[in-house]
Design an enzyme around this catalytic site. Structure first.
Site, PDB file in Angstrom:
ATOM      1  N   LYS A 220       1.026  -1.536   0.075  1.00  0.00           N
ATOM      2  CA  LYS A 220       0.051   0.149   0.135  1.00  0.00           C
ATOM      3  C   LYS A 220       0.428   1.522  -0.136  1.00  0.00           C
ATOM      4  CE  LYS A 220      -3.395   2.738   0.569  1.00  0.00           C
ATOM      5  NZ  LYS A 220      -4.426   3.432   0.001  1.00  0.00           N
ATOM      6  N   CYS A 274      -3.633  11.178   0.878  1.00  0.00           N
ATOM      7  CA  CYS A 274      -3.178   9.827   0.585  1.00  0.00           C
ATOM      8  C   CYS A 274      -1.626   9.889   0.808  1.00  0.00           C
ATOM      9  CB  CYS A 274      -3.923   9.146   0.140  1.00  0.00           C
ATOM     10  SG  CYS A 274      -5.322   8.663   0.378  1.00  0.00           S
TER      11      CYS A 274
HETATM   12  N1  SAJ Z   1      -1.615  14.444  -9.031  1.00  0.00           N
HETATM   13  C1  SAJ Z   1      -1.016  15.348 -10.168  1.00  0.00           C
HETATM   14  N2  SAJ Z   1      -0.291  14.750 -11.191  1.00  0.00           N
HETATM   15  C2  SAJ Z   1      -1.110  14.117 -11.790  1.00  0.00           C
HETATM   16  C3  SAJ Z   1      -1.908  12.954 -11.012  1.00  0.00           C
HETATM   17  C4  SAJ Z   1      -2.167  13.198  -9.541  1.00  0.00           C
HETATM   18  O1  SAJ Z   1      -0.615  16.493  -9.574  1.00  0.00           O
HETATM   19  O2  SAJ Z   1      -0.504  13.270 -13.399  1.00  0.00           O
HETATM   20  C5  SAJ Z   1      -1.904  15.359  -7.890  1.00  0.00           C
HETATM   21  C6  SAJ Z   1      -3.861  15.552  -7.401  1.00  0.00           C
HETATM   22  O3  SAJ Z   1      -4.045  17.054  -8.210  1.00  0.00           O
HETATM   23  C7  SAJ Z   1      -3.926  15.357  -6.002  1.00  0.00           C
HETATM   24  C8  SAJ Z   1      -2.806  14.770  -5.558  1.00  0.00           C
HETATM   25  O4  SAJ Z   1      -1.944  13.958  -7.229  1.00  0.00           O
HETATM   26  O5  SAJ Z   1      -3.521  16.725  -5.749  1.00  0.00           O
HETATM   27  C9  SAJ Z   1      -3.367  12.741  -5.394  1.00  0.00           C
HETATM   28  O6  SAJ Z   1      -4.689  12.715  -6.287  1.00  0.00           O
HETATM   29  P1  SAJ Z   1      -5.107  11.277  -6.841  1.00  0.00           P
HETATM   30  O7  SAJ Z   1      -5.967  11.575  -7.846  1.00  0.00           O
HETATM   31  O8  SAJ Z   1      -3.570  10.978  -7.840  1.00  0.00           O
HETATM   32  O9  SAJ Z   1      -4.899  10.467  -5.575  1.00  0.00           O
HETATM   33  P2  SAJ Z   1      -5.953  10.599  -4.687  1.00  0.00           P
HETATM   34  O10 SAJ Z   1      -5.222  10.499  -3.900  1.00  0.00           O
HETATM   35  O11 SAJ Z   1      -7.157  11.096  -4.307  1.00  0.00           O
HETATM   36  O12 SAJ Z   1      -6.495   8.756  -4.199  1.00  0.00           O
HETATM   37  C10 SAJ Z   1      -4.594   8.028  -4.654  1.00  0.00           C
HETATM   38  C11 SAJ Z   1      -5.265   6.605  -5.195  1.00  0.00           C
HETATM   39  N3  SAJ Z   1      -3.842   6.158  -4.929  1.00  0.00           N
HETATM   40  C12 SAJ Z   1      -3.239   6.351  -6.449  1.00  0.00           C
HETATM   41  O13 SAJ Z   1      -3.660   6.532  -7.546  1.00  0.00           O
HETATM   42  C13 SAJ Z   1      -1.906   5.646  -5.635  1.00  0.00           C
HETATM   43  C14 SAJ Z   1      -6.081   5.943  -4.683  1.00  0.00           C
HETATM   44  O14 SAJ Z   1      -5.615   4.678  -5.292  1.00  0.00           O
HETATM   45  C15 SAJ Z   1      -6.023   5.231  -3.605  1.00  0.00           C
HETATM   46  O15 SAJ Z   1      -6.638   5.136  -3.025  1.00  0.00           O
HETATM   47  C16 SAJ Z   1      -5.778   6.970  -2.299  1.00  0.00           C
HETATM   48  O16 SAJ Z   1      -4.883   7.288  -2.947  1.00  0.00           O
HETATM   49  C17 SAJ Z   1      -5.784   6.393  -0.925  1.00  0.00           C
HETATM   50  O17 SAJ Z   1      -6.555   6.273   0.131  1.00  0.00           O
HETATM   51  O18 SAJ Z   1      -4.730   5.902  -0.112  1.00  0.00           O
END
Ligand code: SAJ
Length: 422
Positions: A220, A274
């Site tokens: 995780k 996360c």
């Molecule tokens: N972000 C970027 N660039 C990208 C992708 C994301 O700047 O290319 C930023 C987003 O804007 C945001 C942050 O990263 O601020 C996180 O967003 P996210 O959509 O990547 O993820 P979370 O935090 O909403 O959810 C994540 C997910 N983890 C992964 O993709 C590895 C989800 O599957 C997990 O269950 C969750 O964390 C968790 O609970 O751990």
């Protein structure tokens, strides 16, 4: 409300979920809608009251409908203190402390609260994102509180099975991913893992992979650190592109035409509860050997201040302009402001540089505390902000911002941190 009798479900006649937040409530509601009898436990009496009224206290597509139907059938009942059940799923927060060390106080208090109602044959699963070794620690707390029962690692016989299985759901798609995603399940013994798999098989359609609890805990953390690292690479590239005068979005799009390259998107930073948090749990347990993970955190955490600096530079070219900051939540089309880099960018702005700082966030009706008392700062609607501003900053790529008529941006300084208007 009494829980109706129903046929045995693989020995899981009654399942309890401890912690009814972003993961616990959807999990409880999904199981209840599968016909399972679920007791949801949350220490907050207001949360419990709302759920028993059939309301979801968090915003997630379709969750309100699911909670309503689960409480109407009587399959889901919320309480403030654990009651006896066949299985307990612990889904409580695991934040970090000031020094980025993991704070396991909620896991420990969940263990303390459920220990008195545990019985022979029970299963306890930890779902909270946790440092490696936490499930063993939880079994230790339970064993100390219930010397009359045998726990894995603490007794020659096992009366209570203990396992770890991390949630992996993406906010905004929780109800779909809860059922469809593959799951990693780590038992403290193989029998513990198998018992947990039996429970998840009642509602998960993805494949359940069995391993040890320690491996599942690391998996995780590795998933979220992997993503943090890759976003940091994109963010670093965006800084390089500013220096060498290249459009980062075009460069990434073209690089991604390579069959084995998939660069993520730069942005104002990384938010949410996360990805911005979990890599620290790896660092905390292996500081000396994690320079890369630590550097990625540093790159992503530095991005909001950099964006604020770009805005200040744009302001210097004008005479104390009005600025419109679009979006506060940590990612598009949700209301979640936790660890949001967009909030941080706005917090970094110096009121002296501007006549007005207008913030547009369609998902909230009042500014978060950290911004509420800032001078010149107001929460306003998109139309007003676009009409009055000389600088427009796109911080969160919500749908209504994507469809802005580009003619409305003409003559303004535009800082698009998400690349949606290029
Ligand atoms: N972000 C970027 N660039 C990208 C992708 C994301 O700047 O290319 C930023 C987003 O804007 C945001 C942050 O990263 O601020 C996180 O967003 P996210 O959509 O990547 O993820 P979370 O935090 O909403 O959810 C994540 C997910 N983890 C992964 O993709 C590895 C989800 O599957 C997990 O269950 C969750 O964390 C968790 O609970 O751990």
């Amino acid at each position: 409300m009494p829980t109706p009798n129903r046929p045995a479900k693989g020995g899981f006649d009654r399942v309890s979920v401890i912690g009814l937040g972003y993961v616990g409530l959807p999990t409880a509601a999904v199981m209840a809608n599968r016909g399972m009898s679920v007791i949801g436990v949350d220490a907050n009496p207001h949360t419990v009251e709302r759920i028993n009224r059939g309301e979801a206290h968090i915003v997630e597509p379709d969750l309100d409908i699911l909670v309503r139907s689960a409480t109407t059938t009587g399959n889901l009942r919320a309480v403030t203190k654990p009651e006896p059940a066949n299985a307990f799923i612990v889904a409580v927060p695991t934040p970090f402390k000031e020094n980025h060390a993991p704070d396991l106080a909620f896991v420990e208090s969940a263990a303390r609260s459920l220990a008195p109602v545990l019985a022979k044959g029970n299963l306890v699963i930890l779902e909270s994102t946790s440092p490696v070794g936490t499930t063993e620690m939880m079994a230790g707390w339970l064993a100390a509180l219930r010397p009359d029962l045998g726990f894995p690692g603490h007794s020659t016989h096992v009366d209570v099975h203990v396992a770890y299985s991390p949630e992996r759901v993406l906010p905004g798609r929780v109800l779909i991913e809860l059922v469809d995603n593959d799951r990693v399940i780590g038992g403290l013994t193989p029998a513990c893992g198998q018992r947990a798999k039996d429970l998840y098989s009642l509602f998960v359609q993805g494949t359940c992979f069995l391993t040890t609890a320690r491996t599942a805990e690391l998996v995780k953390l590795a998933e979220n650190a992997y993503r943090d690292l890759n976003i940091a690479f994109a963010n670093e590239l965006s800084l390089v592109c500013e220096k060498v005068d290249v459009n980062v979005w075009e460069a990434i799009e073209l690089a991604n035409r390579h069959p084995r390259v998939e660069i993520l998107k730069p942005g104002p930073g990384v938010g949410g509860h996360c990805i911005a948090v979990d890599p620290w749990f790896i660092v905390d347990s292996a500081r000396d050997v994690t320079p890369l993970i630590q550097a990625a955190r540093g790159v992503n955490d530095a991005k909001p201040a950099h964006v604020a600096q770009l805005i200040a530079e744009a302001a210097r070219g004008r005479n104390r302009p009005s600025v419109a900051c679009l979006g506060l939540s940590y990612k598009a089309d949700i209301d979640d402001l936790r660890e949001s880099p967009s909030v941080e960018v706005v917090a970094h702005l110096d009121a002296a540089d501007f006549t007005d700082i207008m913030v547009v966030e369609p998902h909230i009706d009042k500014l978060p505390d950290v911004l509420a008392k800032r001078p010149k700062l107001t929460l306003t609607d998109l139309d007003t902000a676009l009409s009055k501003s000389e600088i427009v900053v796109l911080l969160t790529d919500h749908a209504p911002f994507r469809s802005i008529d580009r003619a409305r941006l003409a003559g303004k300084s535009v800082i698009d941190t998400r690349g949606i208007w290029r």
